[in-house]
Scaffold this active site. Structure first.
Site, mmCIF file in Angstrom:
data_model
loop_
_atom_site.group_PDB
_atom_site.id
_atom_site.type_symbol
_atom_site.label_atom_id
_atom_site.label_comp_id
_atom_site.label_asym_id
_atom_site.label_seq_id
_atom_site.Cartn_x
_atom_site.Cartn_y
_atom_site.Cartn_z
ATOM 1 N N GLY A 69 -0.373 0.947 6.359
ATOM 2 C CA GLY A 69 -0.481 1.226 4.927
ATOM 3 C C GLY A 69 -1.305 0.166 4.209
ATOM 4 O O GLY A 69 -2.108 0.473 3.331
ATOM 5 N N ALA A 195 2.861 5.149 9.062
ATOM 6 C CA ALA A 195 3.748 5.836 10.011
ATOM 7 C C ALA A 195 5.165 5.273 10.029
ATOM 8 O O ALA A 195 6.131 6.025 10.139
ATOM 9 C CB ALA A 195 3.150 5.740 11.419
ATOM 10 N N CYS A 317 9.923 -10.211 1.174
ATOM 11 C CA CYS A 317 8.613 -10.784 1.513
ATOM 12 C C CYS A 317 8.500 -10.898 3.015
ATOM 13 O O CYS A 317 9.503 -10.978 3.717
ATOM 14 C CB CYS A 317 8.484 -12.173 0.908
ATOM 15 S SG CYS A 317 8.280 -12.064 -0.852
HETATM 16 N N1 PLP Z 1 2.570 0.421 0.097
HETATM 17 C C1 PLP Z 1 3.889 0.482 -0.100
HETATM 18 C C2 PLP Z 1 4.403 1.142 -1.338
HETATM 19 C C3 PLP Z 1 4.772 -0.056 0.829
HETATM 20 O O1 PLP Z 1 6.084 0.007 0.620
HETATM 21 C C4 PLP Z 1 4.244 -0.683 1.987
HETATM 22 C C5 PLP Z 1 5.151 -1.321 2.961
HETATM 23 O O2 PLP Z 1 6.221 -1.773 2.627
HETATM 24 C C6 PLP Z 1 2.853 -0.707 2.152
HETATM 25 C C7 PLP Z 1 2.053 -0.148 1.190
HETATM 26 C C8 PLP Z 1 2.242 -1.345 3.362
HETATM 27 O O3 PLP Z 1 2.403 -0.552 4.506
HETATM 28 P P1 PLP Z 1 2.346 -1.207 5.973
HETATM 29 O O4 PLP Z 1 3.656 -1.896 6.185
HETATM 30 O O5 PLP Z 1 2.163 -0.031 6.879
HETATM 31 O O6 PLP Z 1 1.189 -2.122 6.002
#
Ligand code: PLP
Length: 376
Positions: A69, A195, A317
Site C-alpha cells: 500500500g 493485500a 508506529c
Molecule cells: N494506507 C493506509 C490507510 C493504511 O492503513 C496502510 C497500512 O497500515 C497503508 C496505506 C500502507 O500499506 P502497506 O502496509 O501495505 O504498505
C-alpha cells in the site's frame, strides 16, 4: 491459551486460500519471458489483475502491482497531469496515512491540508474554499481511516474535484474487502489497495488508475507493468493477493458491525465515560477506536498482550513506539484521550469470544486504575 487477535487493520491473518495460491505459484516462470513458463506466469499475473480490479469495481482501470500500500500511495503522489494541464499543488486531508503524508511533504509541489470535522469527516466547506483557486490540484482523501474506521464522502469530493479540473487519489487500503468499493461510482482517478489488510500476504499491493490517467513511474528499469513499475513481478505475492481478493466479501463484514456495536455497548457498560471516536459517523464495520482518559494506551497494550490479546494504540508506529495520533489531533481530541486511545479491529476469524475476552481484561484494567486513583 490461544491468543485473541484484534488487530486486523494492522494486518489480517493470512487466509488459507491465499496460502494455497502462494504455494502453488512458487517457482513459476518470469512473466516477461516468451517461453511457455513465462507465458504461464504472465497469465497468472493477468488473471490476478482482473481479480484486484473486480475487488474495487475497476474493470476498466489500469492495475499496477506494487510492493504494498505504501508504494502504491507514493506512486499516486507522482501524478502530475490533470485533464486541463499540469498539476500545480497537492491538497491532502489531515487524516491521511504516513504513506501519503510523507511523500506529499517531500514533493516538489506546495501542499495544503484539508481539515476534518470533530466527527472525523473531511470538511467539504474547506475543500470548496481550497478549490476556489483555479490551479489544478491532486486531491488526496482516503476512503476509510485506519485508526478510527471513519468513511469519507469520496463521491461528493470527487464531483467537486472533477468540476474543478483536478485529480482525486483515494487511499483505499483499509476499505477494500471491508465495505463495497466501486472506483467508478466513487469517481476517483486513482485508488491504492494492499493485500495484507484483507488476508493476503504483506509486501504486495496495487495502484489502480483510470485508464486515461498516466502516472509516471517511481521505480525505473525494465518495462514491467507496461512501463509503470519496473522489476520482475512478485508472482507469489500477486497470487496470494488475488486469492484473498476473490474470497473477501464485504457482506461477511456486516455481521462484524453487529459484533462491534455490541462490543461498544459493553465498553460503555464497563466505563460510561469512555469516548468512542467517530461513533456518529459512517465507519468500517470492523473498527472501534476508543479512549478512557487516564488509562495510558501503551500500558494497556502491554497488559493486554500478556493476557493473550493483540490490539493497537490509536496510532501504531513501525518502531512499535506509540506517538500522538495525528488523526485524533485533527479531530480536536484532547491529549488525555489521544494518549489513551486503543483500536480494536476485527476480521474474518474474529468471534464474540475474542471481544468478550477483551472486555473481561479491559474491565480489570479500568478497575485497577480506579483503585489507584482512589488511593492517591
Ligand atoms: N494506507 C493506509 C490507510 C493504511 O492503513 C496502510 C497500512 O497500515 C497503508 C496505506 C500502507 O500499506 P502497506 O502496509 O501495505 O504498505
Amino acid at each position: 491459551m490461544k491468543r485473541a487477535y484484534l488487530d486486523y487493520n494492522a494486518t489480517a491473518p493470512l487466509r488459507p486460500e491465499a496460502r494455497a495460491a502462494m504455494l502453488a505459484a512458487m517457482g513459476v516462470g518470469n512473466p516477461s519471458s516468451v517461453h511457455g513458463e513465462g507465458r504461464a506466469a504472465h497469465a497468472l499475473v493477468d488473471a490476478a489483475r482482473d481479480d484486484i480490479a473486480a475487488l474495487v469495481g475497476g474493470a476498466d482501470a489500469t492495475v499496477i502491482f506494487t510492493s504494498g500500500g505504501t508504494e502504491a500511495c507514493n506512486l499516486a503522489l507522482n501524478l502530475r497531469t490533470a485533464p486541463h494541464g499540469a498539476l500545480e499543488r497537492l491538497i491532502v486531508s489531515a487524516i491521511e496515512h504516513s504513506g501519503v503524508r510523507e511523500p506529499a511533504l517531500q514533493s516538489d509541489l506546495p501542499v495544503a491540508t484539508l481539515p476534518v470535522t470533530a466527527d472525523g469527516v473531511v470538511d467539504l466547506i474547506s475543500l470548496d474554499k481550497l478549490l476556489e483557486d483555479p490551479a489544478p490540484a491532486l486531491v488526496c482523501v482516503m476512503l476509510a481511516n485506519n485508526e478510527t474506521g471513519i468513511i469519507q464522502p469520496v463521491a461528493e469530493i470527487a464531483a467537486r474535484v472533477r468540476a474543478h479540473g483536478s485529480l482525486l487519489f483515494c487511499d483505499g487500503v483499509q476499505a477494500a474487502g471491508k465495505i463495497p468499493v466501486d472506483m467508478v461510482a466513487l469517481g476517483c482517478d486513482a485508488l491504492s489497495v494492499s493485500a495484507h489488510k484483507l488476508g493476503g500476504p504483506s509486501g504486495i499491493g496495487a495502484l489502480l488508475t483510470r485508464s486515461d490517467v498516466v502516472v509516471p513511474p517511481i521505480i525505473l528499469g525494465g518495462g514491467q507493468e507496461k512501463g509503470r513499475r519496473a522489476g520482475t513481478e512478485n508472482i507469489t505475492g500477486i497470487a496470494g493477493f488475488a486469492a484473498a481478493a476473490r474470497v473477501s466479501d464485504p457482506e461477511d463484514m456486516e455481521a462484524l458491525a453487529v459484533q462491534r456495536d455490541g462490543f461498544e455497548t459493553n465498553l460503555r457498560a464497563v466505563a460510561s465515560e469512555v469516548e468512542i471516536f467517530g461513533a456518529q459517523s459512517p465507519r468500517l464495520p470492523n473498527t472501534s477506536c476508543f479512549a478512557l482518559a487516564g488509562l495510558d494506551a501503551e500500558t494497556q497494550i502491554m497488559a493486554l498482550d500478556l493476557a493473550g490479546l493483540a490490539v493497537s494504540a490509536g496510532a501504531a508506529c513501525s518502531s512499535g513506539k506509540v506517538s500522538r495520533s495525528h488523526v485524533l489531533a485533527a479531530m480536536d481530541v484532547a491529549a488525555p484521550h489521544t494518549k489513551a486511545a486503543l483500536r480494536v479491529s476485527l476480521g474474518w476469524q474474529s468471534t464474540a469470544a475474542d471481544t468478550d475476552r477483551f472486555l473481561g481484561e479491559w474491565q480489570k484494567l479500568v478497575h485497577a486504575s480506579r483503585a489507584r486513583l482512589a488511593v492517591a
